[in-house]
Design an enzyme around this catalytic site. Structure first.
Site, PDB file in Angstrom:
ATOM      1  N   HIS A  50      43.650 181.118  70.041  1.00  0.00           N
ATOM      2  CA  HIS A  50      43.525 182.319  70.539  1.00  0.00           C
ATOM      3  C   HIS A  50      44.709 182.992  71.056  1.00  0.00           C
ATOM      4  O   HIS A  50      45.556 182.047  71.317  1.00  0.00           O
ATOM      5  CB  HIS A  50      42.372 182.287  71.641  1.00  0.00           C
ATOM      6  CG  HIS A  50      41.083 182.100  71.223  1.00  0.00           C
ATOM      7  ND1 HIS A  50      39.800 182.701  71.631  1.00  0.00           N
ATOM      8  CD2 HIS A  50      40.726 181.397  69.915  1.00  0.00           C
ATOM      9  CE1 HIS A  50      38.672 182.299  71.063  1.00  0.00           C
ATOM     10  NE2 HIS A  50      39.043 181.505  69.938  1.00  0.00           N
ATOM     11  N   GLU A  52      45.616 184.525  73.879  1.00  0.00           N
ATOM     12  CA  GLU A  52      45.820 184.045  75.171  1.00  0.00           C
ATOM     13  C   GLU A  52      46.543 182.777  75.328  1.00  0.00           C
ATOM     14  O   GLU A  52      47.459 182.406  75.911  1.00  0.00           O
ATOM     15  CB  GLU A  52      44.370 184.075  75.778  1.00  0.00           C
ATOM     16  CG  GLU A  52      43.819 185.630  76.196  1.00  0.00           C
ATOM     17  CD  GLU A  52      42.825 185.866  75.056  1.00  0.00           C
ATOM     18  OE1 GLU A  52      41.948 186.559  75.136  1.00  0.00           O
ATOM     19  OE2 GLU A  52      42.921 185.221  73.998  1.00  0.00           O
ATOM     20  N   CYS A  80      37.637 185.330  76.166  1.00  0.00           N
ATOM     21  CA  CYS A  80      36.564 184.867  75.790  1.00  0.00           C
ATOM     22  C   CYS A  80      36.435 183.686  77.164  1.00  0.00           C
ATOM     23  O   CYS A  80      37.458 183.561  77.849  1.00  0.00           O
ATOM     24  CB  CYS A  80      36.493 184.314  74.485  1.00  0.00           C
ATOM     25  SG  CYS A  80      37.537 182.774  74.364  1.00  0.00           S
ATOM     26  N   CYS A  83      39.015 181.149  76.961  1.00  0.00           N
ATOM     27  CA  CYS A  83      40.401 181.618  77.169  1.00  0.00           C
ATOM     28  C   CYS A  83      40.652 181.878  78.821  1.00  0.00           C
ATOM     29  O   CYS A  83      41.567 181.355  79.385  1.00  0.00           O
ATOM     30  CB  CYS A  83      40.809 182.842  76.510  1.00  0.00           C
ATOM     31  SG  CYS A  83      41.386 182.409  74.584  1.00  0.00           S
TER      32      CYS A  83
END
Length: 137
Positions: A50, A52, A80, A83
């Site tokens: 992801h 992040e 999310c 993260c």
């Protein structure tokens, strides 16, 4: 802050070009961008890639330390849960995001602040909408 928004949008474009959800993130320390990331789960098959997390990994390499004290995370979309937990574990001070998620949760130990930039928010919202329309599976 505007310069950081432009940078996270550039990162989101990289995800978009690779047919991944267009999310971009940066890590900033003392006014300097020390980490960058964009979703690369498709390009590099890894569910944890992801934006992040990629930005956090990049910043950790830059600092040669997993502790991102005195750092801020800027991201295009509210993170999310995974993260958020990684950001918490990395000890970032603040998270700034451009667009809300429908299913966001609260993150108690870090200040999370929505960026006040309606023009960029609307532009990004259109990009996300276009992505999902083109990539419904």
């Amino acid at each position: 802050m505007k310069e950081y928004i432009l940078e996270i949008l550039k990162e989101a474009d990289l995800s978009y070009k690779n047919n991944d959800i267009p999310i971009g993130a940066i890590i900033v320390k003392n006014g300097e961008i020390i980490g960058r990331g964009h979703n690369s789960r498709i390009d590099i098959p890894d569910v944890t890639n992801h934006a992040e997390i990629m930005a956090i990994r990049d910043a950790e390499k830059y600092l040669n330390d997993w502790r991102l004290n005195d750092c801020d995370l800027y991201v295009t979309l509210y993170p999310c849960d995974m993260c958020l937990e990684v950001a918490k574990a990395s000890r970032v001070d603040n998270i700034y995001y451009l667009l809300d998620r429908d299913n966001k949760n609260k993150f108690d130990s870090t200040n999370i602040n929505r960026v006040d930039d309606d023009v960029s928010r609307e532009t990004y919202k259109k990009k996300l909408s276009t992505f999902f329309k083109e990539n419904i599976r």
